[in-house]
Scaffold this active site. Structure first.
Site, PDB file in Angstrom:
ATOM      1  N   SER A  56      -0.040   1.682   9.109  1.00 40.18           N
ATOM      2  CA  SER A  56      -1.353   0.923   8.478  1.00 40.18           C
ATOM      3  C   SER A  56      -1.746  -0.204   9.214  1.00 40.18           C
ATOM      4  CB  SER A  56      -0.962   0.389   7.158  1.00 40.18           C
ATOM      5  OG  SER A  56      -1.531  -0.443   6.685  1.00 40.18           O
ATOM      6  N   TYR A 114       5.561  -3.675   2.081  1.00 41.88           N
ATOM      7  CA  TYR A 114       4.607  -2.739   2.769  1.00 41.88           C
ATOM      8  C   TYR A 114       4.515  -3.109   4.060  1.00 41.88           C
ATOM      9  CZ  TYR A 114       0.396   0.336   3.323  1.00 41.88           C
ATOM     10  OH  TYR A 114      -0.341   1.393   3.908  1.00 41.88           O
TER      11      TYR A 114
HETATM   12  P1  NAD Z   1      -2.026   8.485  -1.802  1.00 37.65           P
HETATM   13  O1  NAD Z   1      -1.162   7.620  -2.733  1.00 37.65           O
HETATM   14  O2  NAD Z   1      -3.501   8.754  -1.991  1.00 37.65           O
HETATM   15  O3  NAD Z   1      -0.960   9.782  -1.527  1.00 37.65           O
HETATM   16  C1  NAD Z   1       0.236   9.867  -0.990  1.00 37.65           C
HETATM   17  C2  NAD Z   1       0.638  11.328  -1.236  1.00 37.65           C
HETATM   18  O4  NAD Z   1       2.070  11.026  -0.847  1.00 37.65           O
HETATM   19  C3  NAD Z   1       0.693  11.516  -2.883  1.00 37.65           C
HETATM   20  O5  NAD Z   1       0.286  12.889  -2.925  1.00 37.65           O
HETATM   21  C4  NAD Z   1       1.951  11.294  -3.558  1.00 37.65           C
HETATM   22  O6  NAD Z   1       2.234  12.483  -4.308  1.00 37.65           O
HETATM   23  C5  NAD Z   1       2.837  11.621  -2.049  1.00 37.65           C
HETATM   24  N1  NAD Z   1       4.111  11.160  -2.026  1.00 37.65           N
HETATM   25  C6  NAD Z   1       4.382   9.743  -2.451  1.00 37.65           C
HETATM   26  N2  NAD Z   1       5.701   9.226  -2.457  1.00 37.65           N
HETATM   27  C7  NAD Z   1       6.382  10.605  -1.947  1.00 37.65           C
HETATM   28  C8  NAD Z   1       7.676  11.045  -1.681  1.00 37.65           C
HETATM   29  N3  NAD Z   1       8.633  10.330  -1.859  1.00 37.65           N
HETATM   30  N4  NAD Z   1       7.842  12.468  -1.253  1.00 37.65           N
HETATM   31  C9  NAD Z   1       6.775  13.249  -1.030  1.00 37.65           C
HETATM   32  N5  NAD Z   1       5.642  12.772  -1.624  1.00 37.65           N
HETATM   33  C10 NAD Z   1       4.996  11.607  -1.660  1.00 37.65           C
HETATM   34  O7  NAD Z   1      -1.905   7.507  -0.327  1.00 37.65           O
HETATM   35  P2  NAD Z   1      -2.990   7.725   0.986  1.00 37.65           P
HETATM   36  O8  NAD Z   1      -3.704   6.706   0.819  1.00 37.65           O
HETATM   37  O9  NAD Z   1      -3.339   9.032   1.189  1.00 37.65           O
HETATM   38  O10 NAD Z   1      -1.789   7.144   1.949  1.00 37.65           O
HETATM   39  C11 NAD Z   1      -1.228   7.719   3.002  1.00 37.65           C
HETATM   40  C12 NAD Z   1      -0.618   7.233   3.816  1.00 37.65           C
HETATM   41  O11 NAD Z   1      -1.722   6.542   4.648  1.00 37.65           O
HETATM   42  C13 NAD Z   1       0.600   6.275   3.476  1.00 37.65           C
HETATM   43  O12 NAD Z   1       1.545   6.088   4.443  1.00 37.65           O
HETATM   44  C14 NAD Z   1      -0.390   4.933   3.429  1.00 37.65           C
HETATM   45  O13 NAD Z   1       0.813   3.743   3.622  1.00 37.65           O
HETATM   46  C15 NAD Z   1      -1.160   5.000   4.566  1.00 37.65           C
HETATM   47  N6  NAD Z   1      -2.245   4.252   4.341  1.00 37.65           N
HETATM   48  C16 NAD Z   1      -3.265   4.371   3.242  1.00 37.65           C
HETATM   49  C17 NAD Z   1      -4.289   3.552   3.430  1.00 37.65           C
HETATM   50  C18 NAD Z   1      -5.294   3.266   2.451  1.00 37.65           C
HETATM   51  O14 NAD Z   1      -6.366   2.903   2.176  1.00 37.65           O
HETATM   52  N7  NAD Z   1      -5.359   4.575   1.508  1.00 37.65           N
HETATM   53  C19 NAD Z   1      -4.229   2.678   4.389  1.00 37.65           C
HETATM   54  C20 NAD Z   1      -3.718   2.376   5.543  1.00 37.65           C
HETATM   55  C21 NAD Z   1      -2.353   3.177   5.506  1.00 37.65           C
END
Ligand code: NAD
Length: 255
Positions: A132, A145
């Protein structure tokens, strides 16, 4: 490598992981998704293991499924991550801190540990870790985080040095704020912690970006496909942001 790329994506049932799965599939790859949520409506024929990837036993079961389904692996996208607790550091619970580290960092370590022998056997491959921009700039009120994402960056950098000579490339993708349910939840939690209305927080997040916009999951998917492709054959050990030009993550209500 001959034949389509065999790609494992953790957290691939929704959000960014789902967008990565779509992008790889559209590029002709075979995709296996791992997610703790077993209710996802995935395309017919797609490999799917319901697993908590922070748990070593469940990761072993996942990789057994991958080997059974694919006979090997070419690309790991260790993408799972949770937002963790929101608040000043003195108010955070140790259990929330530990859970954030387990889901965001231990999961990546566990999946890399099982992937490296498979990628070596395949004659090389690609590991993509989702961190991130919080893992580059820090992120007030989100210390667990941010710390977890700095750890992911460190894991990627170090692993690239360990496995580069095996033809395995390791890169870290840093999404900025991605439009979708996840950022809505993040903003709601921040609103609760600060008392600042959600609309103001959202406008503040947009102002932090040079292009004054959130990005979309498909932008992260496109970067993942590029980094795993032959066009990126010498892109290794890099931390690459897809964020519209993030200038700061200092919360707008503090500036
Ligand atoms: P999200 O919450 O929309 O999706 C995450 C997915 O991971 C979900 O389907 C959830 O069920 C699954 N999950 C959660 N814990 C789990 C576990 N222990 N084992 C298996 N599956 C699990 O999140 P996202 O926005 O798609 O984020 C994905 C990645 O991108 C993450 O690492 C997040 O930190 C990073 N990220 C997201 C953003 C944002 O704005 N959405 C920004 C920067 C980084």
């Amino acid at each position: 490598m001959t034949g389509p790329q065999r790609v494992l994506i953790t957290g691939g049932a929704s959000g960014i992981g789902r967008a990565m799965a779509d992008a790889f599939r559209e590029d002709g790859a075979l995709v296996h998704v791992a997610d703790v949520d077993g209710t996802a409506d995935l395309p017919p024929g797609e490999g799917f293991t319901v697993a908590d990837v922070s748990d070593p036993g469940e990761v072993d079961r996942l990789f057994d499924d991958v080997v059974t389904g694919f006979g090997g692996l070419d690309v790991l996208c260790a993408n799972v991550g949770i937002a963790g607790p929101t608040g000043p550091v003195e108010e955070l619970e140790a259990s929330d801190w530990d859970r954030t580290m387990a889901v965001n960092v231990r999961s990546a370590f566990l999946c890399c540990r099982r992937s490296v022998p498979l990628l070596r056997k395949a004659g090389g491959g690609s590991i993509l870790l989702t961190a991130s921009t919080a893992g580059i700039t820090g992120y007030p009120l989100r210390s667990a985080y941010a710390a977890s994402k700095y750890a992911v960056v460190g894991l990627g950098k170090t692993l690239a040095m360990e496995v580069g000579e095996l033809g395995i490339r390791v890169n870290v993708i840093c999404p900025g704020s991605v439009d979708g349910e996840r950022i809505d939840r993040v903003i709601a939690a921040e609103s609760t912690a600060t008392g600042v209305p959600e609309a103001n927080l959202r406008a503040g997040y947009e102002k932090q970006v040079s292009m004054r916009t959130f990005v979309e999951g498909r932008d992260i998917g496109a970067m993942a496909v590029f980094l795993a492709s032959p066009a990126a054959r010498f892109v290794n050990g890099q931390t690459i942001s897809v964020d519209g030009g993030l200038e700061t993550l200092r919360n707008s209500w503090r500036t």
